[in-house]
Design a protein around this motif. Sequence first.
Motif, PDB file in Angstrom:
ATOM      1  N   UNK A 107      30.680  29.341  41.842  1.00 57.43           N
ATOM      2  CA  UNK A 107      31.439  30.586  41.969  1.00 57.43           C
ATOM      3  C   UNK A 107      32.215  30.846  40.689  1.00 57.43           C
ATOM      4  N   UNK A 159      34.721  35.627  41.888  1.00 52.57           N
ATOM      5  CA  UNK A 159      34.156  35.431  43.230  1.00 52.57           C
ATOM      6  C   UNK A 159      35.205  34.845  44.175  1.00 52.57           C
ATOM      7  N   UNK A 194      38.451  34.855  43.754  1.00 50.52           N
ATOM      8  CA  UNK A 194      39.543  35.830  43.907  1.00 50.52           C
ATOM      9  C   UNK A 194      39.193  36.854  44.986  1.00 50.52           C
ATOM     10  N   UNK A 195      37.945  37.311  44.998  1.00 52.11           N
ATOM     11  CA  UNK A 195      37.517  38.279  46.014  1.00 52.11           C
ATOM     12  C   UNK A 195      37.599  37.686  47.414  1.00 52.11           C
ATOM     13  N   UNK A 196      37.198  36.428  47.544  1.00 49.17           N
ATOM     14  CA  UNK A 196      37.236  35.778  48.854  1.00 49.17           C
ATOM     15  C   UNK A 196      38.663  35.598  49.362  1.00 49.17           C
ATOM     16  N   UNK A 236      41.958  37.840  39.821  1.00 51.69           N
ATOM     17  CA  UNK A 236      41.324  36.750  39.078  1.00 51.69           C
ATOM     18  C   UNK A 236      42.375  35.990  38.270  1.00 51.69           C
ATOM     19  N   UNK A 283      43.169  31.946  38.084  1.00 49.45           N
ATOM     20  CA  UNK A 283      43.269  31.263  36.786  1.00 49.45           C
ATOM     21  C   UNK A 283      44.596  30.499  36.663  1.00 49.45           C
TER      22      UNK A 283
END
Lengths: 65, 139
Positions: free
Chosen positions: A14, A18, A20-22, A27, A31
Amino acid sequence: MKNKLKVLRAERNWTQADLANQLEVSRQTINAIEKGKFDPSLPLAFKTARLFSLKIEEIFEEETD
Amino acid sequence: MNATTPSSSWQNRNKKRTRNLALWTLAWVLTMALATLGPALLWQEDKLFSMLAIGLNVLLGFGMIYANVIHLRGLDEMQQKVQLQSMGITLGIGMVLGFAYSNLDIANVIATDAEISHLMMIMAITYMISLVIGLKRLS
């Protein structure tokens, strides 16, 4: 607080975006968590644990001096 | 996994909220210009028109505040933390420098009258700088 987020993410191939979206965060927040610059709240830690089907303590580890 | 999972709607919702805030802010700024410049340029000091323009400006201002609250609620916890720190620093700087500036005017140390617009500029610059520093520290 140390964490295994980067490793767990890499195991699943991922990107930070990816994950972050979940988790419904930015993002930049993923990080910052991976780098240990930002500690997630308990609800976000639970959500992360649920996503990886792990216990919170299997992902996050307290840093002791 | 791709980036367009159902959860990515969080990003889309945030973009929509940010755009909404920008539109309310633009409307507020335009009515501020109307209320400021209108008496001299458009309606020759007619008080009724001035009151209407100021009333419209205040109404849109409340709309902007509400849009900002919605925008802030939509941010994630780290973004909210950075925003809170930036707003705290801005409030502190605004208070300290604002009162100092006012005192300079009262004591006739400065030649011109203290203008609220100068304080707004200081606060806007402080807010932007502290936001950039806050995000940079966490990246």
